[in-house]
Motif scaffolding. Structure first.
Motif, PDB file in Angstrom:
ATOM      1  N   ALA A  40       0.849  -1.178   0.000  1.00 19.03           N
ATOM      2  CA  ALA A  40       0.000   0.000   0.000  1.00 19.03           C
ATOM      3  C   ALA A  40       0.889   1.234   0.000  1.00 19.03           C
ATOM      4  O   ALA A  40       2.045   1.179   0.423  1.00 19.03           O
ATOM      5  CB  ALA A  40      -0.901  -0.015   1.230  1.00 19.03           C
ATOM      6  N   GLU A  88      -8.762  -1.015   3.773  1.00 20.35           N
ATOM      7  CA  GLU A  88      -7.351  -1.253   4.083  1.00 20.35           C
ATOM      8  C   GLU A  88      -6.715  -2.364   3.249  1.00 20.35           C
ATOM      9  O   GLU A  88      -5.510  -2.602   3.349  1.00 20.35           O
ATOM     10  CB  GLU A  88      -7.163  -1.549   5.577  1.00 20.35           C
ATOM     11  N   THR A  90      -6.699  -2.070   0.091  1.00 21.14           N
ATOM     12  CA  THR A  90      -6.246  -1.339  -1.088  1.00 21.14           C
ATOM     13  C   THR A  90      -4.726  -1.375  -1.177  1.00 21.14           C
ATOM     14  O   THR A  90      -4.029  -0.999  -0.224  1.00 21.14           O
ATOM     15  CB  THR A  90      -6.734   0.114  -1.043  1.00 21.14           C
ATOM     16  N   ALA A  91      -4.219  -1.851  -2.305  1.00 19.96           N
ATOM     17  CA  ALA A  91      -2.770  -1.991  -2.481  1.00 19.96           C
ATOM     18  C   ALA A  91      -2.494  -2.515  -3.884  1.00 19.96           C
ATOM     19  O   ALA A  91      -3.420  -2.896  -4.610  1.00 19.96           O
ATOM     20  CB  ALA A  91      -2.193  -2.972  -1.455  1.00 19.96           C
ATOM     21  N   THR A 112      -8.286  -1.688  -5.519  1.00 25.55           N
ATOM     22  CA  THR A 112      -8.767  -0.507  -4.816  1.00 25.55           C
ATOM     23  C   THR A 112     -10.146  -0.802  -4.247  1.00 25.55           C
ATOM     24  O   THR A 112     -11.051  -1.198  -4.987  1.00 25.55           O
ATOM     25  CB  THR A 112      -8.850   0.705  -5.747  1.00 25.55           C
TER      26      THR A 112
END
Length: 115
Positions: A40, A88, A90-91, A112
């Motif tokens: 991330a 969280e 998302t990366a 995302t």
């Protein structure tokens, strides 16, 4: 040399699901372990999940019960099923595979999760 091609990333709402794929250019029967890392923005790369040649799986505590890693030897492809996604998660997700003493990496796929 082995190429790993990832697919399946994208934009999803919180609570949704995505399935990432990692297609290898060589048989994955020769892989000792394959899996996924993620990174991330502003954070270190972290191991998400891995699966060994014998089928043993390992998960980060943050994804246990939500993510499932699997492999299809006939298709030379590994998968990461991601359910109940959170913001969280998302990366950029990177697939890796270890052949002998060499580790190969995919190019990364963006996940995302909108809250």
């Amino acid at each position: 040399q082995v190429q790993l091609v990832e697919s399946g990333g994208g934009l999803v709402q919180a609570g949704g699901s995505l399935r990432l794929s990692c297609a290898a250019s060589r048989t994955i029967l020769a892989i000792s372990v394959m899996g996924w890392y993620r990174q991330a923005p502003g954070k270190q790369r972290e191991l998400v999940a891995s699966i060994a040649s014998g089928g043993t799986t390992n998960y980060a505590d943050s994804v246990k019960g939500r993510f499932t890693i699997s492999r299809d030897n006939a298709k030379n492809t590994g998968y990461l099923q991601m359910n109940s996604l959170k913001a969280e998660d998302t990366a950029i997700y990177y697939c890796y595979a270890r052949y002998g003493i060499t580790t190969y990496w995919g190019q990364g796929t963006q996940v995302t999760v909108s809250s």
